[in-house]
Motif scaffolding. Sequence first.
Motif, PDB file in Angstrom:
ATOM      1  N   VAL A  57     -60.296 -16.164  22.491  1.00  0.00           N
ATOM      2  CA  VAL A  57     -61.348 -17.036  23.013  1.00  0.00           C
ATOM      3  C   VAL A  57     -62.213 -17.560  21.867  1.00  0.00           C
ATOM      4  CG1 VAL A  57     -63.403 -17.135  24.479  1.00  0.00           C
ATOM      5  CG2 VAL A  57     -61.360 -15.931  25.273  1.00  0.00           C
ATOM      6  N   ALA A  58     -62.538 -16.684  20.915  1.00  0.00           N
ATOM      7  CA  ALA A  58     -63.359 -17.100  19.780  1.00  0.00           C
ATOM      8  C   ALA A  58     -62.679 -18.217  18.999  1.00  0.00           C
ATOM      9  CB  ALA A  58     -63.642 -15.911  18.871  1.00  0.00           C
ATOM     10  N   LYS A  59     -61.389 -18.089  18.753  1.00  0.00           N
ATOM     11  CA  LYS A  59     -60.663 -19.128  18.018  1.00  0.00           C
ATOM     12  C   LYS A  59     -60.609 -20.431  18.806  1.00  0.00           C
ATOM     13  CE  LYS A  59     -56.337 -20.190  15.621  1.00  0.00           C
ATOM     14  NZ  LYS A  59     -56.302 -21.567  16.126  1.00  0.00           N
ATOM     15  N   SER A  60     -60.356 -20.322  20.104  1.00  0.00           N
ATOM     16  CA  SER A  60     -60.305 -21.509  20.954  1.00  0.00           C
ATOM     17  C   SER A  60     -61.643 -22.240  20.931  1.00  0.00           C
ATOM     18  CB  SER A  60     -59.942 -21.097  22.385  1.00  0.00           C
ATOM     19  OG  SER A  60     -59.858 -22.222  23.230  1.00  0.00           O
ATOM     20  N   GLU A  61     -62.717 -21.476  20.967  1.00  0.00           N
ATOM     21  CA  GLU A  61     -64.045 -22.076  20.950  1.00  0.00           C
ATOM     22  C   GLU A  61     -64.360 -22.669  19.574  1.00  0.00           C
ATOM     23  OE1 GLU A  61     -68.397 -21.068  22.838  1.00  0.00           O
ATOM     24  OE2 GLU A  61     -66.792 -19.585  22.852  1.00  0.00           O
ATOM     25  N   ARG A  62     -63.974 -21.962  18.530  1.00  0.00           N
ATOM     26  CA  ARG A  62     -64.251 -22.435  17.171  1.00  0.00           C
ATOM     27  C   ARG A  62     -63.469 -23.718  16.878  1.00  0.00           C
ATOM     28  NH1 ARG A  62     -65.696 -24.302  13.256  1.00  0.00           N
ATOM     29  NH2 ARG A  62     -66.298 -23.364  11.258  1.00  0.00           N
ATOM     30  N   ASP A  63     -62.253 -23.798  17.380  1.00  0.00           N
ATOM     31  CA  ASP A  63     -61.418 -24.979  17.144  1.00  0.00           C
ATOM     32  C   ASP A  63     -61.966 -26.228  17.819  1.00  0.00           C
ATOM     33  OD1 ASP A  63     -59.677 -23.459  15.636  1.00  0.00           O
ATOM     34  OD2 ASP A  63     -58.176 -23.243  17.219  1.00  0.00           O
ATOM     35  N   THR A  64     -62.823 -26.045  18.822  1.00  0.00           N
ATOM     36  CA  THR A  64     -63.358 -27.194  19.574  1.00  0.00           C
ATOM     37  C   THR A  64     -64.878 -27.332  19.415  1.00  0.00           C
ATOM     38  OG1 THR A  64     -63.493 -25.795  21.560  1.00  0.00           O
ATOM     39  CG2 THR A  64     -61.500 -27.112  21.283  1.00  0.00           C
ATOM     40  N   ALA A  65     -65.444 -26.710  18.375  1.00  0.00           N
ATOM     41  CA  ALA A  65     -66.905 -26.623  18.225  1.00  0.00           C
ATOM     42  C   ALA A  65     -67.495 -27.796  17.440  1.00  0.00           C
ATOM     43  CB  ALA A  65     -67.268 -25.301  17.547  1.00  0.00           C
ATOM     44  N   HIS A  66     -66.935 -28.983  17.595  1.00  0.00           N
ATOM     45  CA  HIS A  66     -67.356 -30.120  16.777  1.00  0.00           C
ATOM     46  C   HIS A  66     -68.816 -30.507  17.023  1.00  0.00           C
ATOM     47  CE1 HIS A  66     -63.093 -30.161  16.232  1.00  0.00           C
ATOM     48  NE2 HIS A  66     -62.860 -30.580  17.477  1.00  0.00           N
ATOM     49  N   ARG A  67     -69.234 -30.534  18.283  1.00  0.00           N
ATOM     50  CA  ARG A  67     -70.617 -30.921  18.576  1.00  0.00           C
ATOM     51  C   ARG A  67     -71.591 -29.857  18.055  1.00  0.00           C
ATOM     52  NH1 ARG A  67     -73.429 -34.257  22.470  1.00  0.00           N
ATOM     53  NH2 ARG A  67     -71.418 -35.057  23.135  1.00  0.00           N
ATOM     54  N   ASN A  68     -71.251 -28.579  18.221  1.00  0.00           N
ATOM     55  CA  ASN A  68     -72.109 -27.526  17.697  1.00  0.00           C
ATOM     56  C   ASN A  68     -72.222 -27.619  16.175  1.00  0.00           C
ATOM     57  OD1 ASN A  68     -72.772 -26.370  20.153  1.00  0.00           O
ATOM     58  ND2 ASN A  68     -71.057 -24.949  20.129  1.00  0.00           N
ATOM     59  N   MET A  69     -71.115 -27.939  15.520  1.00  0.00           N
ATOM     60  CA  MET A  69     -71.157 -28.092  14.071  1.00  0.00           C
ATOM     61  C   MET A  69     -72.063 -29.249  13.679  1.00  0.00           C
ATOM     62  SD  MET A  69     -70.113 -26.794  11.217  1.00  0.00           S
ATOM     63  CE  MET A  69     -68.563 -25.906  11.480  1.00  0.00           C
ATOM     64  N   ALA A  70     -71.988 -30.341  14.430  1.00  0.00           N
ATOM     65  CA  ALA A  70     -72.855 -31.491  14.159  1.00  0.00           C
ATOM     66  C   ALA A  70     -74.327 -31.099  14.291  1.00  0.00           C
ATOM     67  CB  ALA A  70     -72.518 -32.639  15.109  1.00  0.00           C
ATOM     68  N   MET A  71     -74.658 -30.337  15.318  1.00  0.00           N
ATOM     69  CA  MET A  71     -76.040 -29.895  15.493  1.00  0.00           C
ATOM     70  C   MET A  71     -76.480 -29.001  14.341  1.00  0.00           C
ATOM     71  SD  MET A  71     -76.639 -29.240  19.565  1.00  0.00           S
ATOM     72  CE  MET A  71     -75.106 -28.419  19.973  1.00  0.00           C
ATOM     73  N   ALA A  72     -75.598 -28.104  13.909  1.00  0.00           N
ATOM     74  CA  ALA A  72     -75.938 -27.205  12.810  1.00  0.00           C
ATOM     75  C   ALA A  72     -76.246 -27.999  11.538  1.00  0.00           C
ATOM     76  CB  ALA A  72     -74.796 -26.224  12.570  1.00  0.00           C
ATOM     77  N   TYR A  73     -75.405 -28.975  11.212  1.00  0.00           N
ATOM     78  CA  TYR A  73     -75.644 -29.783  10.022  1.00  0.00           C
ATOM     79  C   TYR A  73     -76.907 -30.634  10.172  1.00  0.00           C
ATOM     80  CZ  TYR A  73     -71.627 -28.749   7.102  1.00  0.00           C
ATOM     81  OH  TYR A  73     -70.739 -28.124   6.269  1.00  0.00           O
ATOM     82  N   PHE A  74     -77.161 -31.120  11.370  1.00  0.00           N
ATOM     83  CA  PHE A  74     -78.367 -31.917  11.581  1.00  0.00           C
ATOM     84  C   PHE A  74     -79.612 -31.059  11.363  1.00  0.00           C
ATOM     85  CE2 PHE A  74     -81.704 -34.029  13.928  1.00  0.00           C
ATOM     86  CZ  PHE A  74     -81.524 -35.357  13.565  1.00  0.00           C
ATOM     87  N   MET A  75     -79.611 -29.825  11.897  1.00  0.00           N
ATOM     88  CA  MET A  75     -80.763 -28.942  11.702  1.00  0.00           C
ATOM     89  C   MET A  75     -80.894 -28.535  10.241  1.00  0.00           C
ATOM     90  SD  MET A  75     -80.896 -26.656  15.209  1.00  0.00           S
ATOM     91  CE  MET A  75     -79.159 -26.157  15.205  1.00  0.00           C
ATOM     92  N   LYS A  76     -79.766 -28.374   9.549  1.00  0.00           N
ATOM     93  CA  LYS A  76     -79.826 -28.056   8.118  1.00  0.00           C
ATOM     94  C   LYS A  76     -80.453 -29.205   7.337  1.00  0.00           C
ATOM     95  CE  LYS A  76     -77.117 -25.765   4.523  1.00  0.00           C
ATOM     96  NZ  LYS A  76     -77.900 -24.513   4.607  1.00  0.00           N
ATOM     97  N   SER A  77     -80.189 -30.429   7.751  1.00  0.00           N
ATOM     98  CA  SER A  77     -80.783 -31.584   7.066  1.00  0.00           C
ATOM     99  C   SER A  77     -82.297 -31.607   7.228  1.00  0.00           C
ATOM    100  CB  SER A  77     -80.173 -32.886   7.588  1.00  0.00           C
ATOM    101  OG  SER A  77     -80.673 -33.218   8.884  1.00  0.00           O
ATOM    102  N   HIS A  78     -82.802 -30.936   8.287  1.00  0.00           N
ATOM    103  CA  HIS A  78     -84.249 -30.849   8.513  1.00  0.00           C
ATOM    104  C   HIS A  78     -84.836 -29.544   7.976  1.00  0.00           C
ATOM    105  CE1 HIS A  78     -85.384 -34.376  10.932  1.00  0.00           C
ATOM    106  NE2 HIS A  78     -84.138 -34.353  11.365  1.00  0.00           N
ATOM    107  N   GLY A  79     -84.022 -28.746   7.264  1.00  0.00           N
ATOM    108  CA  GLY A  79     -84.525 -27.506   6.686  1.00  0.00           C
ATOM    109  C   GLY A  79     -84.661 -26.367   7.665  1.00  0.00           C
ATOM    110  N   ASN A  80     -84.034 -26.486   8.847  1.00  0.00           N
ATOM    111  CA  ASN A  80     -84.149 -25.436   9.861  1.00  0.00           C
ATOM    112  C   ASN A  80     -82.857 -24.635   9.990  1.00  0.00           C
ATOM    113  OD1 ASN A  80     -85.526 -23.926  11.784  1.00  0.00           O
ATOM    114  ND2 ASN A  80     -84.943 -25.257  13.474  1.00  0.00           N
TER     115      ASN A  80
END
Length: 312
Positions: free
Chosen positions: A155-178
């Motif tokens: 399940v973890a791999k299946s979720e990680r393979d499709t986590a594109h939107r979550n990755m986008a949010m993570a990078y967006f928050m990193k760009s704001h220093g959070n």
Amino acid sequence: MTPPLPALLDQIHTEAQALYGKGRVADYIPALGEVPPRQFGMAVALVSGESHTVGDAQVPFSLQSITKLFTFVIALKLMGEGLWQRVGREPSGAAFNSIVQLETENGIPRNPFINAGALVITDILTSRYAHLDYALLGALRRLADEPNLHWNPRVAKSERDTAHRNMAMAYFMKSHGNFQNAPELVLDNYCRQCATEMNCQQLAQATLFLANGGRDLAMDGQPDELFLGADDTRRVNALLLTCGAYDAAGDFAYRIGLPVKTGVGGGIVAVVPGVGTVAVWSPELDAKGNSVLGAFALERLVALTGWGHTTL
């Protein structure tokens, strides 16, 4: 006179069968899309130590967003009020995986239970724990009094393979220093976290501290152990009431009136302060990502017992 709790659970189990086919499993995560839909389990754990189950209450299921409750509690214990510098505590009113509010609110998620907020919590814990999955499992094993809890690697791999939107949010928050850690590392931890499996009986037991003033109900006649302070327990329950059911939190508060946390694996856990906890699971979801049969079962239980009217 209210019938005994086992009789009420049997009644709800029977009534819920009519709702099969009204929702669909979370097939956007391929491994969850393979779960047989027509399943329903329910467990009640009381602060007296009594417990009752019905249906598929012993079948393990993927906790998914319900784990956000536990990681939030762990982070709150570590950081206290400082936690609120990185995440808010307001209902979002948007889908659990929405990125829109992050753009207008400088990378600060609305609350710990939407995906963006949970990613910030996981980032905080990733800085603290070399193996976050072990830390989370350790807390859950202690609370559920169950040493054999695990996360499902498929399940973890299946979720990680499709986590594109979550990755986008993570990078967006990193760009704001959070965001302090590499988004890839945090996403690995987050997907393992969400893939944690429990059954209804274990989940009800693991959350009982929230109904018991923050005290973990001890086994074998030992005194209860304080897991979370009473004030923080009250605050966690308040956030569950206002933010725990994605963008259907207001509807859940209106219909059920209890603090809840839902997950797209089909689970819901509800807290009845001073009384106990209720865990329900049925994998067919409504359009908001909440279990159709699970929401119905909680609404019926509150109506039949009056718990929602006497405890909040």
